[in-house]
Design a protein around this motif. Sequence first.
Motif, PDB file in Angstrom:
ATOM      1  N   ILE A  77      97.064   5.783  11.571  1.00  0.00           N
ATOM      2  CA  ILE A  77      97.206   4.894  12.392  1.00  0.00           C
ATOM      3  C   ILE A  77      96.280   5.605  14.034  1.00  0.00           C
ATOM      4  CG2 ILE A  77      99.000   4.757  11.240  1.00  0.00           C
ATOM      5  CD1 ILE A  77     100.245   6.772  12.942  1.00  0.00           C
ATOM      6  N   ASP A  78      96.793   4.251  14.949  1.00  0.00           N
ATOM      7  CA  ASP A  78      95.633   4.415  16.242  1.00  0.00           C
ATOM      8  C   ASP A  78      96.397   3.359  16.565  1.00  0.00           C
ATOM      9  OD1 ASP A  78      94.371   6.374  17.358  1.00  0.00           O
ATOM     10  OD2 ASP A  78      94.142   4.521  18.492  1.00  0.00           O
ATOM     11  N   SER A  83      89.825   0.301  17.951  1.00  0.00           N
ATOM     12  CA  SER A  83      89.563   1.325  17.370  1.00  0.00           C
ATOM     13  C   SER A  83      89.590   1.245  16.564  1.00  0.00           C
ATOM     14  CB  SER A  83      90.463   2.508  18.092  1.00  0.00           C
ATOM     15  OG  SER A  83      89.931   3.041  18.449  1.00  0.00           O
ATOM     16  N   VAL A  84      90.745   0.380  16.085  1.00  0.00           N
ATOM     17  CA  VAL A  84      91.646  -0.152  14.861  1.00  0.00           C
ATOM     18  C   VAL A  84      90.776  -1.196  13.708  1.00  0.00           C
ATOM     19  CG1 VAL A  84      92.801  -1.330  12.871  1.00  0.00           C
ATOM     20  CG2 VAL A  84      93.954   0.890  14.815  1.00  0.00           C
ATOM     21  N   ASN A  85      90.332  -1.861  14.614  1.00  0.00           N
ATOM     22  CA  ASN A  85      88.891  -2.526  15.006  1.00  0.00           C
ATOM     23  C   ASN A  85      87.474  -2.546  13.411  1.00  0.00           C
ATOM     24  OD1 ASN A  85      90.842  -4.675  14.592  1.00  0.00           O
ATOM     25  ND2 ASN A  85      90.484  -5.739  16.944  1.00  0.00           N
ATOM     26  N   LYS A  88      87.814  -0.952  11.000  1.00  0.00           N
ATOM     27  CA  LYS A  88      88.477  -1.828   9.537  1.00  0.00           C
ATOM     28  C   LYS A  88      87.407  -2.292   9.055  1.00  0.00           C
ATOM     29  CE  LYS A  88      93.166  -2.763   9.802  1.00  0.00           C
ATOM     30  NZ  LYS A  88      94.889  -3.267  10.236  1.00  0.00           N
ATOM     31  N   VAL A  95      92.994   2.109   8.375  1.00  0.00           N
ATOM     32  CA  VAL A  95      93.794   2.615   9.437  1.00  0.00           C
ATOM     33  C   VAL A  95      94.254   1.639   9.739  1.00  0.00           C
ATOM     34  CG1 VAL A  95      93.326   3.171  12.040  1.00  0.00           C
ATOM     35  CG2 VAL A  95      91.235   4.082  10.678  1.00  0.00           C
ATOM     36  N   LYS A  96      95.516   1.327   9.926  1.00  0.00           N
ATOM     37  CA  LYS A  96      96.274   0.684  11.279  1.00  0.00           C
ATOM     38  C   LYS A  96      97.089   0.521  12.199  1.00  0.00           C
ATOM     39  CE  LYS A  96      98.598   0.526   5.990  1.00  0.00           C
ATOM     40  NZ  LYS A  96      97.425  -0.549   5.541  1.00  0.00           N
ATOM     41  N   LYS A  97      97.409  -0.679  13.132  1.00  0.00           N
ATOM     42  CA  LYS A  97      97.704  -0.218  14.468  1.00  0.00           C
ATOM     43  C   LYS A  97      99.350   0.247  14.730  1.00  0.00           C
ATOM     44  CE  LYS A  97      97.326  -2.764  18.502  1.00  0.00           C
ATOM     45  NZ  LYS A  97      98.513  -2.704  18.526  1.00  0.00           N
TER      46      LYS A  97
END
Length: 201
Positions: A77-78, A83-85, A88, A95-97
């Motif tokens: 998670i972040d 970063s998340v995009n 993925k 990774v989840k936002k």
Amino acid sequence: TDEYFKHYYTSSYRKKKNNNLPLDDFFDESQIKRGQSVYNFFQSKINFRKGNMLDHGCAVGLTMLAWKNKGWETTGIDPNAQSVNYAKKKLKLNVKKFFGENMPNFKKKFNVILSLGSLEHSYDINQTLKKIQLNLKKNGNLIIRWRSDKMIGPPFEYYNINHFRYFTRYTWEVLLKKYYFGNIKFFNRKVEGSDAYEYIV
């Protein structure tokens, strides 16, 4: 204010080059190396049965790769959208936002939760630790990296806009015991090759 930091970490953090690396191959390699170093060190320090792990504040998620390559289920998670995009779309990582403060209660709890320096960014440390505690299996392990209270380098690097919580071993112990974490162990080792960090399990 909380709202300032929510906006800062969501949209501005990776754009600020002071104290942050841009998202590129060098950044990727440094994250993979850091994650592997942490994995290598702690696999002999905790009950390391293969399971599932959560990386809190994982950036692009590459610090999880050492675990993933050993057969662990990995989730990161972040709060930072960039970063998340990147995680993925380019790296195909889970990774989840979320901020730590608003992460869900995951259906499957985690054997290990890793937080490499990210708790010093928490705008609500109490809510974050409540969420971590809810998502950690009984007898699971929380691994924390924190910046030592021994100042390394010039003050403007130690006290900066990116970090707004500062701890000692004593204050960490008080905070962790507040949320029923036990068997607290401190490690002052150059796990990632730097004198500036210490670790807690």
